[in-house]
Write an enzyme that holds these catalytic residues in place. Structure first.
Site, mmCIF file in Angstrom:
data_model
loop_
_atom_site.group_PDB
_atom_site.id
_atom_site.type_symbol
_atom_site.label_atom_id
_atom_site.label_comp_id
_atom_site.label_asym_id
_atom_site.label_seq_id
_atom_site.Cartn_x
_atom_site.Cartn_y
_atom_site.Cartn_z
ATOM 1 N N TRP A 186 19.711 -41.343 16.221
ATOM 2 C CA TRP A 186 21.096 -41.299 16.701
ATOM 3 C C TRP A 186 21.763 -42.598 16.249
ATOM 4 O O TRP A 186 21.260 -43.688 16.516
ATOM 5 C CB TRP A 186 21.190 -41.205 18.234
ATOM 6 C CG TRP A 186 22.600 -41.458 18.676
ATOM 7 C CD1 TRP A 186 23.672 -40.639 18.483
ATOM 8 C CD2 TRP A 186 23.105 -42.654 19.286
ATOM 9 N NE1 TRP A 186 24.818 -41.239 18.952
ATOM 10 C CE2 TRP A 186 24.501 -42.479 19.448
ATOM 11 C CE3 TRP A 186 22.529 -43.848 19.711
ATOM 12 C CZ2 TRP A 186 25.322 -43.456 20.015
ATOM 13 C CZ3 TRP A 186 23.348 -44.822 20.280
ATOM 14 C CH2 TRP A 186 24.729 -44.621 20.435
ATOM 15 N N GLU A 225 20.633 -36.541 16.399
ATOM 16 C CA GLU A 225 21.448 -36.350 17.613
ATOM 17 C C GLU A 225 22.928 -36.623 17.351
ATOM 18 O O GLU A 225 23.308 -37.699 16.904
ATOM 19 C CB GLU A 225 20.932 -37.303 18.704
ATOM 20 C CG GLU A 225 21.684 -37.202 20.025
ATOM 21 C CD GLU A 225 21.176 -38.206 21.065
ATOM 22 O OE1 GLU A 225 20.403 -39.110 20.712
ATOM 23 O OE2 GLU A 225 21.586 -38.080 22.234
ATOM 24 N N LYS A 227 27.075 -36.619 18.842
ATOM 25 C CA LYS A 227 27.812 -36.764 20.093
ATOM 26 C C LYS A 227 29.288 -36.579 19.836
ATOM 27 O O LYS A 227 29.718 -36.475 18.686
ATOM 28 C CB LYS A 227 27.480 -38.081 20.812
ATOM 29 C CG LYS A 227 28.055 -39.332 20.218
ATOM 30 C CD LYS A 227 27.493 -40.564 20.905
ATOM 31 C CE LYS A 227 28.188 -40.942 22.182
ATOM 32 N NZ LYS A 227 27.591 -42.128 22.812
ATOM 33 N N ASP A 258 21.837 -33.597 23.521
ATOM 34 C CA ASP A 258 22.016 -34.457 24.696
ATOM 35 C C ASP A 258 23.066 -33.779 25.568
ATOM 36 O O ASP A 258 24.172 -33.482 25.097
ATOM 37 C CB ASP A 258 22.462 -35.856 24.249
ATOM 38 C CG ASP A 258 22.588 -36.830 25.398
ATOM 39 O OD1 ASP A 258 23.261 -36.493 26.386
ATOM 40 O OD2 ASP A 258 22.051 -37.945 25.309
ATOM 41 N N HIS A 261 26.679 -34.867 25.502
ATOM 42 C CA HIS A 261 27.345 -35.027 24.206
ATOM 43 C C HIS A 261 28.183 -33.848 23.757
ATOM 44 O O HIS A 261 28.385 -33.636 22.571
ATOM 45 C CB HIS A 261 26.298 -35.345 23.130
ATOM 46 C CG HIS A 261 25.728 -36.711 23.277
ATOM 47 N ND1 HIS A 261 24.999 -37.328 22.301
ATOM 48 C CD2 HIS A 261 25.804 -37.592 24.294
ATOM 49 C CE1 HIS A 261 24.624 -38.526 22.720
ATOM 50 N NE2 HIS A 261 25.105 -38.702 23.925
ATOM 51 N N HIS A 285 17.875 -34.226 25.327
ATOM 52 C CA HIS A 285 18.119 -35.427 26.117
ATOM 53 C C HIS A 285 18.818 -34.941 27.379
ATOM 54 O O HIS A 285 20.022 -34.702 27.373
ATOM 55 C CB HIS A 285 19.022 -36.413 25.368
ATOM 56 C CG HIS A 285 18.279 -37.289 24.416
ATOM 57 N ND1 HIS A 285 18.895 -38.278 23.692
ATOM 58 C CD2 HIS A 285 16.970 -37.336 24.088
ATOM 59 C CE1 HIS A 285 17.980 -38.893 22.951
ATOM 60 N NE2 HIS A 285 16.812 -38.333 23.160
ATOM 61 N N ASP A 293 30.478 -38.898 29.016
ATOM 62 C CA ASP A 293 29.046 -39.085 28.720
ATOM 63 C C ASP A 293 28.543 -40.303 29.498
ATOM 64 O O ASP A 293 28.153 -41.307 28.927
ATOM 65 C CB ASP A 293 28.907 -39.289 27.206
ATOM 66 C CG ASP A 293 27.465 -39.451 26.766
ATOM 67 O OD1 ASP A 293 26.566 -39.012 27.494
ATOM 68 O OD2 ASP A 293 27.256 -40.026 25.686
ATOM 69 N N ASP A 295 25.936 -40.799 31.473
ATOM 70 C CA ASP A 295 24.498 -41.028 31.628
ATOM 71 C C ASP A 295 24.072 -41.293 33.071
ATOM 72 O O ASP A 295 23.273 -42.189 33.344
ATOM 73 C CB ASP A 295 24.030 -42.155 30.689
ATOM 74 C CG ASP A 295 24.019 -41.701 29.240
ATOM 75 O OD1 ASP A 295 23.293 -40.749 28.937
ATOM 76 O OD2 ASP A 295 24.747 -42.284 28.422
ATOM 77 N N ASP A 325 17.470 -38.702 29.150
ATOM 78 C CA ASP A 325 18.282 -39.799 28.610
ATOM 79 C C ASP A 325 19.427 -40.123 29.565
ATOM 80 O O ASP A 325 20.471 -39.497 29.518
ATOM 81 C CB ASP A 325 18.831 -39.436 27.220
ATOM 82 C CG ASP A 325 19.633 -40.582 26.615
ATOM 83 O OD1 ASP A 325 19.563 -41.706 27.137
ATOM 84 O OD2 ASP A 325 20.345 -40.356 25.611
HETATM 85 C C1 RNT Z 1 23.786 -42.211 23.013
HETATM 86 C C2 RNT Z 1 22.648 -41.280 22.818
HETATM 87 C C3 RNT Z 1 21.311 -41.916 22.592
HETATM 88 C C4 RNT Z 1 21.051 -43.084 23.502
HETATM 89 C C5 RNT Z 1 19.659 -43.614 23.451
HETATM 90 C C6 RNT Z 1 19.538 -44.970 24.067
HETATM 91 O O1 RNT Z 1 24.951 -41.597 23.388
HETATM 92 O O2 RNT Z 1 22.567 -40.415 23.897
HETATM 93 O O3 RNT Z 1 20.319 -40.958 22.686
HETATM 94 O O4 RNT Z 1 21.337 -42.779 24.825
HETATM 95 O O5 RNT Z 1 19.190 -43.564 22.167
HETATM 96 ZN ZN ZN Z 2 20.858 -39.101 23.957
#
Ligand code: RNT
Ligand code: ZN
Length: 417
Positions: A186, A225, A227, A258, A261, A285, A293, A295, A325
């Site tokens: 990513w 990955e 986003k 993810d 994302h 993720h 996003d 997290d 994640d």
């Molecule tokens: C970032 C991505 C990625 C990170 C990690 C730390 O938006 O989700 O996967 O969260 O690699």
């Molecule tokens: Zn991620």
């Protein structure tokens, strides 16, 4: 909780599910065989162990300042083992390149070698864990807004070299553990404002990836990955969803989905059945976006449930890697691991307990009312008794009992940092 009570409740649940044609013992075995890939970066707010680690960059951010962040490799390992002791089953650990054992020496990203992860490989083996891996494009003076898609040949070469070396690290991990290491790529590349050379940066990214993936390996698997946007990079993301889906399907490689994302009303779950027809496997993720996003810690919500159900409904448990994640720095970090992991497993368990055969028959014979009724009733079947039995069998705390365990570790260990 009393063992006897758990066993009693399980026996009743087992009968209830058997009436619907579901073998709860077989479900427990399946859950046991399904590892999560625990992200190492919840323990230290994505800082890593580079000697002069700077601020987190690359459009991602941790918020919160809860005491007890892991400051070094020993603390991080202790925290991960502590978290794992509250999570039923055997799991994998997902490392980022910045978590290598560099000591006091400055090892730049284009110098990383498998030797920097030897200690992790040994540690993982000693603790019965397998490793996954990630290259790290953020938090570095050469990160800027563009890494693998940078028009400056020197910067691009730097990140290509980094990524190539990371694949060699992943290969060494996979070989040592006798099981492929999944390596995620990513990169944050994008721009804050209206961008007129969109094609150009994507051409550069494609070329960089072609160079990176040119070396074939046997013991690692690549995934890419996408986003929607990063903070400060809101107008354009080079590695968008379309870019990586096209790229991965052409190269027959994995995409990483993810859950934070995509656009807020877009279903990540719905992507599985399309991707799996054109790409060999999928990496997840699992996260919890709140408004963006963000997290947040994964919980047992509709999104996570839909995703786990879709894996089972696609009969794709052997093709989907369930990574986590999220990074919440505002609460106890070990607790965050445990909540998110257990929530994901609870969703997977409910997915495995679904009366799928009957639901499919209803659907294929146009019985829409019956399908919806059974889906609704299935929500309140006694899955929690099966979950408690899973925890009991794995010798981890049942129900909320883990709260006290985490409080104790906080009192004795993390609060003293
Ligand atoms: C970032 C991505 C990625 C990170 C990690 C730390 O938006 O989700 O996967 O969260 O690699
Ligand atoms: Zn991620």
């Amino acid at each position: 909780m009393k063992t006897e009570l758990i066993e009693k409740a399980y026996a009743i649940a087992k009968e209830r599910y058997a009436a619907l044609g579901i073998d709860t013992d077989a479900v427990l075995e399946q859950l046991q065989r399904t590892p999560l890939s625990l992200h190492c970066w919840q323990a230290d707010d994505v800082v890593g162990f580079e000697p002069k680690a700077g601020a987190l960059s690359g459009g991602i951010q941790t918020t919160g300042n809860y005491p007890g962040r892991a400051r070094n490799i020993d603390e991080l390992r202790a925290d991960i083992l502590k978290a794992a002791s509250f999570i039923p089953g055997k799991h994998r650990l997902n490392l980022h390149e910045i978590y290598g054992e560099f000591g006091d020496k400055f090892v730049d990203r284009n110098e990383v070698e498998p030797a920097h992860f030897r200690g992790w490989i040994d540690w993982a083996k000693a603790n019965g864990m397998k490793l996954d891996f990630n290259s790290t494009s953020f938090s570095h003076p050469k990160s800027g807004d563009l890494s693998l898609s940078n028009p400056d040949p020197a910067i691009r070469a730097f990140w290509v070299e980094h990524s190539k070396r990371c694949r060699a690290v992943a290969e060494a991990m996979g070989e040592a553990q006798g099981d492929p290491c999944v390596m995620n790529t990513w990169v944050h590349d994008g721009s804050k404002d209206i961008t007129v050379n969109r094609m150009y940066y994507r051409e550069l990214l494609k070329d960089s990836l072609d160079r990176i993936f040119a070396t074939p390996y046997k013991n690692m698997k690549d995934c890419v990955e996408s986003k929607v946007f990063g903070i400060g990079l809101e107008s354009y993301t080079v590695g968008s969803n379309d870019f990586y889906i096209a790229y991965a399907s052409k190269r027959n490689m994995m995409v990483t989905l993810d859950t934070g994302h995509f656009h807020p009303t877009e279903s990540t779950a719905d992507k599985l059945s399309s991707l799996l027809l054109f790409t060999p496997e999928v990496m997840l993720h699992v996260s919890r976006p709140v408004r963006w996003d963000s997290d947040h810690v994964t919980i047992m919500n509709d999104e996570t449930m839909d995703l786990m159900k879709e894996i089972v409904r696609c009969d794709a448990l052997d093709k989907v890697h369930i990574g986590l994640d999220y990074f919440d720095a505002s609460i106890n970090r070990i607790g965050a691991y445990v909540i998110g992991s257990r929530a994901t497993q609870k969703c997977l368990l409910q997915a495995l307990l679904e009366p799928l055969k009957t639901l499919r028959e209803y659907e294929l014979s146009g019985k829409g009312f019956e399908r919806l009724a059974l889906l609704e009733e299935a929500k309140s079947l006694p899955w929690n008794a099966v979950w408690d039995m899973f925890c009991l069998k794995n010798d981890v705390p049942v129900g909320e009992e883990f709260i006290a365990g985490i409080q104790q570790y906080e009192k004795e260990v993390t609060s003293k940092r």
